[in-house]
Write a protein that holds these residues in place. Structure first.
Motif, PDB file in Angstrom:
ATOM      1  N   ARG A  32       0.970  -1.081   0.136  1.00  0.00           N
ATOM      2  CA  ARG A  32      -0.014   0.098  -0.182  1.00  0.00           C
ATOM      3  C   ARG A  32       0.723   1.275  -0.083  1.00  0.00           C
ATOM      4  NH1 ARG A  32      -2.298   3.881   3.338  1.00  0.00           N
ATOM      5  NH2 ARG A  32      -1.156   3.043   5.116  1.00  0.00           N
ATOM      6  N   ARG A  33       1.872   1.144   0.873  1.00  0.00           N
ATOM      7  CA  ARG A  33       2.598   2.608   1.076  1.00  0.00           C
ATOM      8  C   ARG A  33       3.724   2.521   0.072  1.00  0.00           C
ATOM      9  NH1 ARG A  33       3.414   4.597   6.722  1.00  0.00           N
ATOM     10  NH2 ARG A  33       1.831   3.575   8.083  1.00  0.00           N
ATOM     11  N   TRP A  34       4.211   1.532  -0.783  1.00  0.00           N
ATOM     12  CA  TRP A  34       5.276   1.568  -1.746  1.00  0.00           C
ATOM     13  C   TRP A  34       4.777   0.802  -2.983  1.00  0.00           C
ATOM     14  CZ3 TRP A  34       9.618  -0.818   1.780  1.00  0.00           C
ATOM     15  CH2 TRP A  34       9.961   0.095   2.980  1.00  0.00           C
ATOM     16  N   PRO A  35       3.855   1.417  -3.662  1.00  0.00           N
ATOM     17  CA  PRO A  35       3.337   0.690  -4.720  1.00  0.00           C
ATOM     18  C   PRO A  35       4.508   0.694  -5.944  1.00  0.00           C
ATOM     19  CG  PRO A  35       2.313   3.034  -4.737  1.00  0.00           C
ATOM     20  CD  PRO A  35       3.191   2.670  -3.327  1.00  0.00           C
ATOM     21  N   ASP A  36       5.342   1.279  -5.906  1.00  0.00           N
ATOM     22  CA  ASP A  36       6.536   1.101  -7.018  1.00  0.00           C
ATOM     23  C   ASP A  36       7.568  -0.129  -6.602  1.00  0.00           C
ATOM     24  OD1 ASP A  36       7.373   2.307  -4.444  1.00  0.00           O
ATOM     25  OD2 ASP A  36       9.026   3.443  -5.887  1.00  0.00           O
ATOM     26  N   ILE A  37       7.112  -0.698  -5.480  1.00  0.00           N
ATOM     27  CA  ILE A  37       7.970  -2.031  -5.132  1.00  0.00           C
ATOM     28  C   ILE A  37       7.049  -3.212  -4.894  1.00  0.00           C
ATOM     29  CG2 ILE A  37       9.462  -3.065  -3.398  1.00  0.00           C
ATOM     30  CD1 ILE A  37      10.479  -0.469  -2.783  1.00  0.00           C
ATOM     31  N   LEU A  38       7.255  -4.325  -5.622  1.00  0.00           N
ATOM     32  CA  LEU A  38       6.516  -5.671  -5.397  1.00  0.00           C
ATOM     33  C   LEU A  38       6.974  -6.291  -4.260  1.00  0.00           C
ATOM     34  CD1 LEU A  38       4.233  -7.387  -6.794  1.00  0.00           C
ATOM     35  CD2 LEU A  38       5.946  -8.475  -7.928  1.00  0.00           C
ATOM     36  N   SER A  39       5.895  -6.454  -3.106  1.00  0.00           N
ATOM     37  CA  SER A  39       6.074  -6.740  -1.945  1.00  0.00           C
ATOM     38  C   SER A  39       5.180  -8.174  -1.395  1.00  0.00           C
ATOM     39  CB  SER A  39       5.511  -5.618  -0.756  1.00  0.00           C
ATOM     40  OG  SER A  39       6.665  -4.604  -1.051  1.00  0.00           O
ATOM     41  N   LEU A  40       5.965  -9.179  -1.340  1.00  0.00           N
ATOM     42  CA  LEU A  40       5.336 -10.370  -1.308  1.00  0.00           C
ATOM     43  C   LEU A  40       5.886 -11.127  -0.047  1.00  0.00           C
ATOM     44  CD1 LEU A  40       6.327 -11.450  -5.199  1.00  0.00           C
ATOM     45  CD2 LEU A  40       3.914 -10.508  -4.329  1.00  0.00           C
ATOM     46  N   SER A  41       4.861 -12.188   0.460  1.00  0.00           N
ATOM     47  CA  SER A  41       5.317 -12.830   1.411  1.00  0.00           C
ATOM     48  C   SER A  41       5.006 -14.345   1.048  1.00  0.00           C
ATOM     49  CB  SER A  41       4.700 -12.678   3.122  1.00  0.00           C
ATOM     50  OG  SER A  41       3.263 -12.639   2.640  1.00  0.00           O
ATOM     51  N   LEU A  42       5.787 -15.215   1.605  1.00  0.00           N
ATOM     52  CA  LEU A  42       6.201 -16.665   1.046  1.00  0.00           C
ATOM     53  C   LEU A  42       5.930 -17.810   2.286  1.00  0.00           C
ATOM     54  CD1 LEU A  42       7.027 -18.800  -0.902  1.00  0.00           C
ATOM     55  CD2 LEU A  42       9.339 -18.473  -0.014  1.00  0.00           C
ATOM     56  N   HIS A  43       4.980 -18.657   1.868  1.00  0.00           N
ATOM     57  CA  HIS A  43       4.899 -19.766   2.934  1.00  0.00           C
ATOM     58  C   HIS A  43       5.768 -20.765   2.195  1.00  0.00           C
ATOM     59  CE1 HIS A  43       3.500 -23.155   5.090  1.00  0.00           C
ATOM     60  NE2 HIS A  43       2.478 -23.636   4.092  1.00  0.00           N
ATOM     61  N   PRO A  44       6.947 -21.487   2.570  1.00  0.00           N
ATOM     62  CA  PRO A  44       7.775 -22.143   1.738  1.00  0.00           C
ATOM     63  C   PRO A  44       7.292 -23.742   1.925  1.00  0.00           C
ATOM     64  CG  PRO A  44       8.956 -21.709   3.732  1.00  0.00           C
ATOM     65  CD  PRO A  44       7.594 -20.665   3.713  1.00  0.00           C
ATOM     66  N   GLY A  45       6.283 -23.886   2.773  1.00  0.00           N
ATOM     67  CA  GLY A  45       6.096 -25.101   3.185  1.00  0.00           C
ATOM     68  C   GLY A  45       6.789 -25.798   4.478  1.00  0.00           C
ATOM     69  N   LEU A  46       6.563 -26.745   4.918  1.00  0.00           N
ATOM     70  CA  LEU A  46       7.521 -27.528   6.111  1.00  0.00           C
ATOM     71  C   LEU A  46       8.630 -28.092   5.343  1.00  0.00           C
ATOM     72  CD1 LEU A  46       4.606 -29.293   7.799  1.00  0.00           C
ATOM     73  CD2 LEU A  46       5.956 -27.124   8.376  1.00  0.00           C
ATOM     74  N   VAL A  47       9.752 -27.250   5.708  1.00  0.00           N
ATOM     75  CA  VAL A  47      11.058 -27.653   5.189  1.00  0.00           C
ATOM     76  C   VAL A  47      11.972 -28.232   6.148  1.00  0.00           C
ATOM     77  CG1 VAL A  47      12.837 -26.556   3.879  1.00  0.00           C
ATOM     78  CG2 VAL A  47      10.661 -25.457   4.032  1.00  0.00           C
ATOM     79  N   ARG A  48      12.724 -29.282   5.437  1.00  0.00           N
ATOM     80  CA  ARG A  48      13.673 -29.964   6.349  1.00  0.00           C
ATOM     81  C   ARG A  48      14.962 -28.897   6.283  1.00  0.00           C
ATOM     82  NH1 ARG A  48      13.239 -34.773   7.535  1.00  0.00           N
ATOM     83  NH2 ARG A  48      11.988 -35.435   5.886  1.00  0.00           N
ATOM     84  N   THR A  49      14.863 -27.977   7.378  1.00  0.00           N
ATOM     85  CA  THR A  49      16.091 -27.106   7.923  1.00  0.00           C
ATOM     86  C   THR A  49      16.625 -27.482   9.286  1.00  0.00           C
ATOM     87  OG1 THR A  49      14.687 -25.342   8.604  1.00  0.00           O
ATOM     88  CG2 THR A  49      14.701 -25.565   6.133  1.00  0.00           C
ATOM     89  N   ASP A  50      17.482 -26.736   9.580  1.00  0.00           N
ATOM     90  CA  ASP A  50      18.068 -26.938  10.857  1.00  0.00           C
ATOM     91  C   ASP A  50      17.569 -25.692  11.670  1.00  0.00           C
ATOM     92  OD1 ASP A  50      19.531 -24.839   9.646  1.00  0.00           O
ATOM     93  OD2 ASP A  50      21.462 -25.500  10.431  1.00  0.00           O
ATOM     94  N   ILE A  51      16.450 -25.123  11.553  1.00  0.00           N
ATOM     95  CA  ILE A  51      16.179 -23.723  12.393  1.00  0.00           C
ATOM     96  C   ILE A  51      15.714 -24.152  13.746  1.00  0.00           C
ATOM     97  CG2 ILE A  51      13.569 -24.047  11.979  1.00  0.00           C
ATOM     98  CD1 ILE A  51      13.389 -21.106  11.651  1.00  0.00           C
ATOM     99  N   GLY A  52      15.639 -25.464  13.875  1.00  0.00           N
ATOM    100  CA  GLY A  52      15.250 -25.869  15.308  1.00  0.00           C
ATOM    101  C   GLY A  52      16.569 -26.701  16.180  1.00  0.00           C
ATOM    102  N   ARG A  53      17.801 -26.222  15.453  1.00  0.00           N
ATOM    103  CA  ARG A  53      18.975 -27.296  15.855  1.00  0.00           C
ATOM    104  C   ARG A  53      19.271 -27.107  17.290  1.00  0.00           C
ATOM    105  NH1 ARG A  53      20.930 -22.868  12.796  1.00  0.00           N
ATOM    106  NH2 ARG A  53      22.380 -21.609  13.877  1.00  0.00           N
ATOM    107  N   ASP A  54      18.887 -25.882  17.853  1.00  0.00           N
ATOM    108  CA  ASP A  54      19.327 -25.671  19.278  1.00  0.00           C
ATOM    109  C   ASP A  54      18.030 -26.081  20.314  1.00  0.00           C
ATOM    110  OD1 ASP A  54      22.012 -24.920  18.562  1.00  0.00           O
ATOM    111  OD2 ASP A  54      20.961 -22.786  18.295  1.00  0.00           O
ATOM    112  N   THR A  55      17.119 -26.634  19.691  1.00  0.00           N
ATOM    113  CA  THR A  55      15.870 -27.114  20.507  1.00  0.00           C
ATOM    114  C   THR A  55      15.343 -28.625  20.256  1.00  0.00           C
ATOM    115  OG1 THR A  55      14.366 -26.689  19.035  1.00  0.00           O
ATOM    116  CG2 THR A  55      15.224 -24.765  20.035  1.00  0.00           C
ATOM    117  N   ALA A  56      14.526 -29.079  21.012  1.00  0.00           N
ATOM    118  CA  ALA A  56      14.037 -30.555  20.855  1.00  0.00           C
ATOM    119  C   ALA A  56      13.223 -30.660  19.483  1.00  0.00           C
ATOM    120  CB  ALA A  56      13.156 -30.824  21.917  1.00  0.00           C
ATOM    121  N   LEU A  57      12.945 -29.468  18.879  1.00  0.00           N
ATOM    122  CA  LEU A  57      12.252 -29.429  17.449  1.00  0.00           C
ATOM    123  C   LEU A  57      13.390 -30.114  16.599  1.00  0.00           C
ATOM    124  CD1 LEU A  57      10.214 -26.275  17.508  1.00  0.00           C
ATOM    125  CD2 LEU A  57       9.335 -28.411  17.688  1.00  0.00           C
TER     126      LEU A  57
END
Length: 258
Positions: free
Chosen positions: A164-189
């Motif tokens: 809305r504020r910056w119509p000259d920039i295409l602004s998007l958000s992404l749901h990448p799905g459930l991904v096999r990453t290490d984001i929870g590497r320091d937790t039980a997750l």
């Protein structure tokens, strides 16, 4: 996932600037992206998104070295199972996952004219909440998962309001799905992300990010949340224009940008 996306961009001939907070892992990522780009040297900056000073230094470097920025991929993410405060006084998840992305986008705003911003979020769960007046969750009992979800809600609302504020920039958000990453590497997750079947590979999730970064603008809806295909319609009670505007104002105050 960010590294996989960087490799895919480099393989397609794009100039990539990598950002990471761990010097050793960043150096390894540079080697992989260089190889994917057939020897083209990627840029790289060490920065910790739990420190606004690092984000400001990153922006200064990009503005001095990149005469044009076609895509800003706000992909950094963290999950803290116990409440942590950053040196800037914020709850760590909301700063690393939202406020620092917001600050970086604000600082690069003029250089991004005609380009696009892609915020890696998630499809917020039914119980996800976000109160722009209480970004740090000080009025609530702390839950790492809830704090993470709140920061991901903020990513989607940020894209909505930026559209809305910056119509000259295409602004998007992404749901990448459930991904096999290490984001929870320091937790039980870490066991969930390591052993749960049917999770997407980082390469598959990265292709979603690359699609939003490179697809013709006419095929995309400004401000929308995307998954594998068409825009995802988030909870209309949570994702309102009024809440997006309030979050923007609260975020400006939090990062001291007017």
């Amino acid at each position: 996932m960010g590294l996989a996306a960087a490799e895919q961009f480099a393989a397609g001939g794009d100039r990539v600037v990598l950002v990471g907070r761990d010097g050793r892992r960043l150096a390894a990522a540079v080697d992989r992206v260089r190889a994917a780009g057939h020897g083209a040297e990627p840029g790289h900056v060490q920065a910790d998104f739990e420190r606004f000073a690092d984000v400001r230094a990153l922006a200064e470097h990009l503005l001095s070295t990149c005469p044009r920025i076609d895509v800003l991929a706000n992909n950094a993410g963290m999950l803290a199972m116990e409440r942590q405060r950053t040196v800037d006084g914020n709850e760590a998840s909301v700063q690393a996952n939202h406020l620092s992305h917001f600050l970086l986008s604000m600082l690069l705003r003029e250089r991004l004219r005609g380009g696009r911003i892609v915020n890696t979020s998630v499809r917020p769960g039914r119980n996800a909440r976000l109160d722009p007046a209480d970004l740090n969750g000080d009025g609530r009992r702390y839950s790492g998962i809830a704090a993470y979800q709140s920061s991901k809600v903020a990513n989607v609302l940020f894209a909505m309001e930026a559209a809305r504020r910056w119509p000259d920039i295409l602004s998007l958000s992404l749901h990448p799905g459930l991904v096999r990453t290490d984001i929870g590497r320091d937790t039980a997750l870490r066991f969930v992300f390591r052993y749960t079947p049917f999770l997407l590979s980082p390469d598959a999730a990265a292709r979603r990010l690359v699609r939003l970064a490179t697809a013709p603008a006419g095929e995309l809806t400004n401000g929308a949340l995307y998954g594998a295909g068409r825009p995802i319609r988030p909870n209309p009670r949570l994702f309102t224009a009024e809440r997006a505007a309030r979050l923007w104002t609260a975020s400006e105050e939090a990062v001291a940008v007017c």
